[in-house]
Design a protein around this motif. Sequence first.
Motif, PDB file in Angstrom:
ATOM      1  N   LEU A 183      47.639  34.665  38.035  1.00 33.66           N
ATOM      2  CA  LEU A 183      46.422  35.453  38.178  1.00 33.66           C
ATOM      3  C   LEU A 183      46.367  36.130  39.546  1.00 33.66           C
ATOM      4  CD1 LEU A 183      43.869  36.109  36.611  1.00 33.66           C
ATOM      5  CD2 LEU A 183      42.734  34.339  37.902  1.00 33.66           C
ATOM      6  N   SER A 184      46.718  35.374  40.593  1.00 32.52           N
ATOM      7  CA  SER A 184      46.644  35.976  41.925  1.00 32.52           C
ATOM      8  C   SER A 184      47.667  37.095  42.063  1.00 32.52           C
ATOM      9  CB  SER A 184      46.847  34.917  43.007  1.00 32.52           C
ATOM     10  OG  SER A 184      48.062  34.263  42.789  1.00 32.52           O
ATOM     11  N   LYS A 185      48.833  36.889  41.443  1.00 34.49           N
ATOM     12  CA  LYS A 185      49.856  37.942  41.441  1.00 34.49           C
ATOM     13  C   LYS A 185      49.319  39.190  40.766  1.00 34.49           C
ATOM     14  CE  LYS A 185      54.443  35.899  41.218  1.00 34.49           C
ATOM     15  NZ  LYS A 185      55.472  35.522  40.240  1.00 34.49           N
ATOM     16  N   LEU A 186      48.663  38.944  39.616  1.00 29.84           N
ATOM     17  CA  LEU A 186      48.089  40.039  38.850  1.00 29.84           C
ATOM     18  C   LEU A 186      47.126  40.816  39.711  1.00 29.84           C
ATOM     19  CD1 LEU A 186      47.014  38.987  35.269  1.00 29.84           C
ATOM     20  CD2 LEU A 186      48.114  41.076  35.971  1.00 29.84           C
ATOM     21  N   GLY A 187      46.256  40.078  40.411  1.00 29.31           N
ATOM     22  CA  GLY A 187      45.258  40.711  41.258  1.00 29.31           C
ATOM     23  C   GLY A 187      45.918  41.613  42.283  1.00 29.31           C
ATOM     24  N   GLU A 188      46.972  41.106  42.917  1.00 30.44           N
ATOM     25  CA  GLU A 188      47.675  41.911  43.917  1.00 30.44           C
ATOM     26  C   GLU A 188      48.186  43.206  43.302  1.00 30.44           C
ATOM     27  OE1 GLU A 188      50.903  39.758  45.727  1.00 30.44           O
ATOM     28  OE2 GLU A 188      49.626  37.965  45.792  1.00 30.44           O
ATOM     29  N   LYS A 241      39.655  41.582  36.804  1.00 30.04           N
ATOM     30  CA  LYS A 241      38.797  41.695  37.991  1.00 30.04           C
ATOM     31  C   LYS A 241      37.687  40.661  37.935  1.00 30.04           C
ATOM     32  CE  LYS A 241      39.439  46.472  39.340  1.00 30.04           C
ATOM     33  NZ  LYS A 241      38.982  47.829  39.053  1.00 30.04           N
ATOM     34  N   ASN A 242      37.037  40.563  36.757  1.00 29.51           N
ATOM     35  CA  ASN A 242      35.952  39.591  36.607  1.00 29.51           C
ATOM     36  C   ASN A 242      36.459  38.175  36.843  1.00 29.51           C
ATOM     37  OD1 ASN A 242      34.137  41.554  36.060  1.00 29.51           O
ATOM     38  ND2 ASN A 242      34.277  41.346  33.830  1.00 29.51           N
ATOM     39  N   LEU A 243      37.653  37.903  36.292  1.00 27.62           N
ATOM     40  CA  LEU A 243      38.228  36.575  36.437  1.00 27.62           C
ATOM     41  C   LEU A 243      38.460  36.247  37.898  1.00 27.62           C
ATOM     42  CD1 LEU A 243      40.907  36.097  33.671  1.00 27.62           C
ATOM     43  CD2 LEU A 243      38.915  34.711  34.112  1.00 27.62           C
ATOM     44  N   LEU A 244      39.046  37.213  38.615  1.00 28.72           N
ATOM     45  CA  LEU A 244      39.332  36.992  40.030  1.00 28.72           C
ATOM     46  C   LEU A 244      38.043  36.683  40.773  1.00 28.72           C
ATOM     47  CD1 LEU A 244      41.996  39.709  40.780  1.00 28.72           C
ATOM     48  CD2 LEU A 244      42.277  37.258  40.967  1.00 28.72           C
ATOM     49  N   GLN A 245      36.989  37.470  40.436  1.00 24.16           N
ATOM     50  CA  GLN A 245      35.700  37.252  41.081  1.00 24.16           C
ATOM     51  C   GLN A 245      35.187  35.850  40.787  1.00 24.16           C
ATOM     52  OE1 GLN A 245      32.826  40.137  39.972  1.00 24.16           O
ATOM     53  NE2 GLN A 245      33.116  41.318  41.839  1.00 24.16           N
ATOM     54  N   SER A 246      35.242  35.474  39.519  1.00 19.60           N
ATOM     55  CA  SER A 246      34.678  34.175  39.136  1.00 19.60           C
ATOM     56  C   SER A 246      35.473  33.045  39.777  1.00 19.60           C
ATOM     57  CB  SER A 246      34.645  34.032  37.618  1.00 19.60           C
ATOM     58  OG  SER A 246      35.945  33.974  37.114  1.00 19.60           O
ATOM     59  N   VAL A 247      36.806  33.242  39.881  1.00 18.47           N
ATOM     60  CA  VAL A 247      37.626  32.217  40.519  1.00 18.47           C
ATOM     61  C   VAL A 247      37.214  32.042  41.967  1.00 18.47           C
ATOM     62  CG1 VAL A 247      39.945  31.767  41.391  1.00 18.47           C
ATOM     63  CG2 VAL A 247      39.620  32.375  39.006  1.00 18.47           C
ATOM     64  N   GLU A 248      36.984  33.190  42.659  1.00 13.81           N
ATOM     65  CA  GLU A 248      36.560  33.115  44.058  1.00 13.81           C
ATOM     66  C   GLU A 248      35.223  32.419  44.182  1.00 13.81           C
ATOM     67  OE1 GLU A 248      36.765  37.043  45.640  1.00 13.81           O
ATOM     68  OE2 GLU A 248      38.938  37.080  45.381  1.00 13.81           O
ATOM     69  N   GLU A 249      34.300  32.782  43.270  1.00 17.94           N
ATOM     70  CA  GLU A 249      32.978  32.153  43.315  1.00 17.94           C
ATOM     71  C   GLU A 249      33.073  30.655  43.089  1.00 17.94           C
ATOM     72  OE1 GLU A 249      30.354  34.130  40.616  1.00 17.94           O
ATOM     73  OE2 GLU A 249      30.470  35.960  41.809  1.00 17.94           O
ATOM     74  N   ASN A 250      33.931  30.284  42.120  1.00 19.92           N
ATOM     75  CA  ASN A 250      34.107  28.864  41.833  1.00 19.92           C
ATOM     76  C   ASN A 250      34.601  28.121  43.059  1.00 19.92           C
ATOM     77  OD1 ASN A 250      33.206  28.739  39.269  1.00 19.92           O
ATOM     78  ND2 ASN A 250      35.221  28.916  38.303  1.00 19.92           N
ATOM     79  N   GLU A 251      35.545  28.761  43.769  1.00 20.63           N
ATOM     80  CA  GLU A 251      36.079  28.106  44.963  1.00 20.63           C
ATOM     81  C   GLU A 251      34.986  27.890  45.983  1.00 20.63           C
ATOM     82  OE1 GLU A 251      39.487  30.099  46.470  1.00 20.63           O
ATOM     83  OE2 GLU A 251      40.758  29.285  44.866  1.00 20.63           O
TER      84      GLU A 251
END
Lengths: 357, 319
Positions: free
Chosen positions: A144-149, B224-234
């Motif tokens: 996922l983090s790779k994807l984000g990058e 994008k939503n997933l990345l956001q939610s992951v950050e929020e979860n952290e």
Amino acid sequence: MSEEIEESFAICDECLGSSDDIKMIKQANGAECKLCTRPCTVFRWNGKSSSRRSGKTVICYTCAREKNCCQSCMLDINYHIPIDIRDTALRLAGISNSQKFLTGPTKNSEAKAILADKNEQKFKDSDENIDEEDSSEKKAREILSKLGEKLKNATRKAPKDDKSKNDLNPKLNADISKLLSKLPFGGNLQSQKNPDLTSFFLFGFNTDLPIYAVSNYANRFGKIKSLTIIHKAKCGFITFTTRSAAEKFAEDISNNGLNQNDSTAGIVIFEGNHPCRVSWGKVQPLGTSNQEHAKLSIVVSKVLKQLAEKDIKQDKSRNITDKTSQRQLPSTGAQKKIKNSKSNNNQYKSLRSDYEI
Amino acid sequence: MNRPARLQVDPDSIPDDDKPPQTGTSFNIWFLKWSGGDSSKRNHIQSKFKVNIKKDTGYTLAKIGSPICLFFSRGCCYRGKKCPYFHRIPTELDSYISTQDCFGRDKTADYREDMDGVGSFNKVNRTLYVGGLHMKDDMENRITKNFQQFGDIEKIRVLYNKSCAFITFKLESTAQFVKEAMNNQALDNGNEVLYIRWANEDPNPHAQREEKRRLEEIAINTVKNLLQSVEENEKKRRKVEIEDTVKDSSHIVVEEPDEQDVNDELESKQKAIEAAPQNKLTFNASTLKTLSQIRAKQFQREKLNKLTTFVGGYTSDDN
């Protein structure tokens, strides 16, 4: 046919629910897996405490592992998103889905079952070698983090319409001169002489304009009597039940800051990013055959170009008058107004580039 | 929905006959169909019932997460407000399990041969094929009028020379509902019999490209939503950790003196409860000392925690 009962399952938290005690029933060879058609162990459990009825698995453990999805809802087991969307995202980022396991679009149930059997064996082998259980979540997060990058770097390419031109069949025999002669391409949004007219001619929208965007926009002004939008021809009509609603609609569009030139058809951007030209016009037939529609759309794009050129000319003359007025009236108020009009022009230019195909 | 759902049909008025209107010479009891005679007439029976969304919508016994009533969509639910399923059209806010349709029926892996039925879970299909139309002028407008009541329409494509149409809806659940609601019905109470099936993939390359682009856009947004939610979860996790440590320090005041090598949680809790009144009353010097030491340790740990989580968070953000 597996003789030993499958002990493990892959069900996401969302399906299992948040309650701490879940009653689960296991039934060996309880149903046919919907993907590989082999008999599989079915798990049933009482669902969320309040409402949702009990859940059950619909595909076998092997198929779920192969697709990395939940056995019940078939969404991605880590992130709870549809698997086809996950796969497109992975493809966009250039990460190919690990092709360790055999998959193939086959309609033959025997072939499916054999493939699934092979996959199951592979899973068993890999389980013996490595204990993947702990690392799966870490791996998913890494991906996922790779994807984000990658997605941050990759800017979406603007859709190019020049390809669509090739799609249009050049052999268009249909005669549309009759249709064209009646369509009000030269119309505008200024108040009409005909007091009974309640309809507008819409043209020049892209093929992805949703009909609900138009109807939602127009419903603010009054009830819609009829709405015809033909995406292939890039034109359509909208009729209101009352004259007052139609006038409000025209006024709103002509005052939306995109229309400096009153003598050409107005521009409106429907929800999201769907530009369209609007003018008063009586409802006319738009043709019925594919060829007529295709030919009409070519004419519409030509008309759009002409209208854009006209608007540019109008802008230039307007700018000159603006400058002269600036000299005459050096008061701050006037300058502000000019700034406003200039910013509008900027917006307008960006829009025009959309039109120039 | 302020009013109760009305009865769509009177249960006593439904005939006890399981045979459909006679369209052949002999009745096949296994398939419940007529056979023989003129087969062209067989498909042209209009449904006796039709849903009226404006009048029939109302509250029922259904709770959040319940599916929509299939009989309601066909216009023949006899249970009214006592129905355990929803009597309304599907909306954007509903979430259905992706292996079931909005009526709670299980989808299958592949479509049926005739593209009828519940549909496939391998593809999100928002487009319906509508056959059996009687072609007149301005079909687009007639279709919009008849189908708009069920939900937002995205696109209508009418094939005049083949007297059929393809309708794309905004939501998949709307398409599922419409398929049941308008099958074997007519437009504007006419005499046609609509024949509604799932649409196959559009063979037009331009349309396919557009569909691909749409999928990609959705994929990017979800990531994008997933990345956001992951950050929020952290962030949440960090907060929870800090709260936990604070809570622990307060608990330890009670538990620490008699907590020595107790493995069983239950036991320790019991002991803590027993010990609580005594300890709270007598704060002697030694306990206070240990308390301050523990606090200091906790504080250090907190700092460390913050540092590590901060470093971790920073690297992921930076990338």
